[in-house]
Enzyme design. Sequence first.
Site, mmCIF file in Angstrom:
data_model
loop_
_atom_site.group_PDB
_atom_site.id
_atom_site.type_symbol
_atom_site.label_atom_id
_atom_site.label_comp_id
_atom_site.label_asym_id
_atom_site.label_seq_id
_atom_site.Cartn_x
_atom_site.Cartn_y
_atom_site.Cartn_z
ATOM 1 N N SER A 42 68.829 -37.467 12.048
ATOM 2 C CA SER A 42 68.328 -38.795 12.059
ATOM 3 C C SER A 42 66.892 -38.815 12.303
ATOM 4 C CB SER A 42 68.858 -39.553 12.816
ATOM 5 O OG SER A 42 68.369 -38.825 14.200
ATOM 6 N N HIS A 162 75.342 -37.064 14.411
ATOM 7 C CA HIS A 162 75.196 -35.732 14.460
ATOM 8 C C HIS A 162 77.105 -35.457 14.923
ATOM 9 C CE1 HIS A 162 71.165 -35.955 17.426
ATOM 10 N NE2 HIS A 162 71.063 -36.024 16.250
ATOM 11 N N GLN A 170 74.464 -42.258 18.612
ATOM 12 C CA GLN A 170 74.831 -41.284 18.330
ATOM 13 C C GLN A 170 74.250 -40.047 19.579
ATOM 14 O OE1 GLN A 170 71.844 -39.773 15.023
ATOM 15 N NE2 GLN A 170 70.334 -38.948 16.874
ATOM 16 N N GLU A 171 74.409 -40.613 20.914
ATOM 17 C CA GLU A 171 73.938 -40.208 22.367
ATOM 18 C C GLU A 171 74.423 -41.090 23.101
ATOM 19 O OE1 GLU A 171 70.540 -38.078 22.505
ATOM 20 O OE2 GLU A 171 70.621 -37.475 20.299
ATOM 21 N N GLU A 212 75.243 -31.518 18.687
ATOM 22 C CA GLU A 212 74.496 -31.507 19.976
ATOM 23 C C GLU A 212 75.277 -30.364 21.153
ATOM 24 O OE1 GLU A 212 71.848 -34.015 20.810
ATOM 25 O OE2 GLU A 212 70.799 -34.113 19.016
ATOM 26 N N ASP A 249 71.120 -42.978 23.160
ATOM 27 C CA ASP A 249 70.599 -42.883 22.486
ATOM 28 C C ASP A 249 71.673 -43.968 21.782
ATOM 29 O OD1 ASP A 249 68.718 -42.751 20.244
ATOM 30 O OD2 ASP A 249 69.135 -40.260 20.376
ATOM 31 N N GLU A 292 67.661 -45.038 23.987
ATOM 32 C CA GLU A 292 66.592 -44.588 23.446
ATOM 33 C C GLU A 292 67.184 -45.252 21.494
ATOM 34 O OE1 GLU A 292 65.981 -40.803 21.104
ATOM 35 O OE2 GLU A 292 66.734 -40.689 23.862
ATOM 36 N N ASP A 319 61.845 -43.252 20.152
ATOM 37 C CA ASP A 319 62.012 -42.550 20.036
ATOM 38 C C ASP A 319 61.037 -42.402 17.763
ATOM 39 O OD1 ASP A 319 62.730 -39.539 18.425
ATOM 40 O OD2 ASP A 319 64.489 -40.015 18.273
ATOM 41 N N LYS A 344 58.286 -35.238 20.291
ATOM 42 C CA LYS A 344 59.703 -33.542 19.640
ATOM 43 C C LYS A 344 57.824 -33.399 18.497
ATOM 44 C CE LYS A 344 63.975 -36.918 18.966
ATOM 45 N NZ LYS A 344 64.277 -36.995 18.460
ATOM 46 N N HIS A 372 64.727 -31.906 22.174
ATOM 47 C CA HIS A 372 65.419 -31.033 20.836
ATOM 48 C C HIS A 372 65.398 -31.610 19.825
ATOM 49 C CE1 HIS A 372 69.466 -31.868 22.122
ATOM 50 N NE2 HIS A 372 68.756 -32.950 21.846
ATOM 51 N N ARG A 373 65.801 -31.197 18.814
ATOM 52 C CA ARG A 373 66.360 -31.913 17.831
ATOM 53 C C ARG A 373 67.521 -31.560 17.245
ATOM 54 N NH1 ARG A 373 62.997 -34.375 14.788
ATOM 55 N NH2 ARG A 373 64.391 -35.597 14.359
ATOM 56 N N SER A 374 68.943 -32.331 16.500
ATOM 57 C CA SER A 374 69.587 -31.865 16.265
ATOM 58 C C SER A 374 70.138 -30.221 16.031
ATOM 59 C CB SER A 374 71.327 -32.918 15.661
ATOM 60 O OG SER A 374 70.159 -33.018 14.715
ATOM 61 N N LYS A 395 65.774 -33.375 26.791
ATOM 62 C CA LYS A 395 66.972 -33.923 26.278
ATOM 63 C C LYS A 395 67.465 -31.953 25.880
ATOM 64 C CE LYS A 395 67.707 -37.274 23.978
ATOM 65 N NZ LYS A 395 67.986 -38.191 22.672
#
Length: 428
Positions: A42, A162, A170-171, A212, A249, A292, A319, A344, A372-374, A395
């Site tokens: 994303s 994700h 998303q999270e 993730e 998130d 987030e 973000d 990031k 991190h990233r996915s 994260k």
Amino acid sequence: MSRIKKVEALEILDSRGNPTVATQVELEDGSLGIGYTPSGASAGEFEALEIHDGDTKRYDGKGVLRAVENVNSILAKEVVGLEADDLRVVDRKMIELDGTANKSKLGENAILSVSLAVAKAAAKSERLPLYHYLAKIAGTLDESGQFTLPIPMMNILNGGKHAVGSTDFQEFMIVPMKFESFKESVRAGVEVFHALHKILEERSYQPLVGDEGGFAPSLFSNEQAIELLTMAIKESGHRVGEDIFIALDPAASVFYYEDIYQLHRENRTFTSLELIDFYEVWTQKYPIISIEDPLAENDWDGFREITSRLRDKVSIIGDDLYATNKDRLKKGIDQKSSTGILIKPNQIGTLSETLETIMMAREAKMQYIISHRSGETEDSFIADLAVATGSGKVKTGAPCRGERTTKYNRLLWIEHELGSKAKMGTWQ
């Protein structure tokens, strides 16, 4: 310090099976460093640009041979001979060679891989742990010699981009934050993760995992995800809202269309103010400590409003809003658009620019969370970055899948190495 002797890039695979760039830098004293570039699903519109080949006969157009060639034939010629310990000079040279605002000529996936590799090689040349070297160049070394271990923010239920078919948001993260050591924080998070696995199986959800490492059940509402997390915390023997909290998130840019937020799981649409009301109800009902990207990346008015209303109760983290870009962060600081920023390195494309953004956040007394990233690799760089900069929070996904656990395991080793010189971060 030793000069850069050789730079060589290679096309490798990330955790989604997509190509990415790895670069090895060798110094004149023989020190080696390898930099790996992650990738986001994303990705926001203000992020530095990854270059892909577009050749549909290779990796469905996602190959990165052009970016690899940019390292080997362009960047290498210019950075060989530079002092490895002067990262800002190295990064500035690459930025000048690219000449664009978003690194679209040479690609952030090319430039960042070199930047990270140079830092790693320089740390080895100075015979310093990577976190110590990064703290040195960032100017964040503590006079007492102590380093701060981050509170883990574990994304144990994946949705959005994700995990297509799960939730709109998303999270859904757990935050084990009332523990005296990192290893105890990780243990608590893992226990909740396995408790969630058990709960999902008992309810006949297939325990599939998303990008993730978190579970990705197809739920009938976004709120059901929070209910499952609170159940798992209790089932694991921990206390909801006392030692383990919840963070979200939503990644709201993904479900924002023509000034309207559309939650398909809720079968509802929201204006910016209505969505803020929606979040406020949740913060009153559940032990949510952080949200987030609650709103879209250009919804500055909405960010100011939610921060004004909820900042005393939860952290509001930007973000996509900031994209690790200090110019956008400066706007956010001036407008009081959030209480924190997600960091990031691949959003901005060089390590030195990443550190500049972190220092701006520190000076403004904002929270900054290393992330991190996915689409990740087995590289543990961000673990060292979190310790080096004293972020106090990290994260890096669920405690599942090697590209996620390698970061947690690196932090466990750092804590072991530091002994009494390690302290746990606090939320504020």
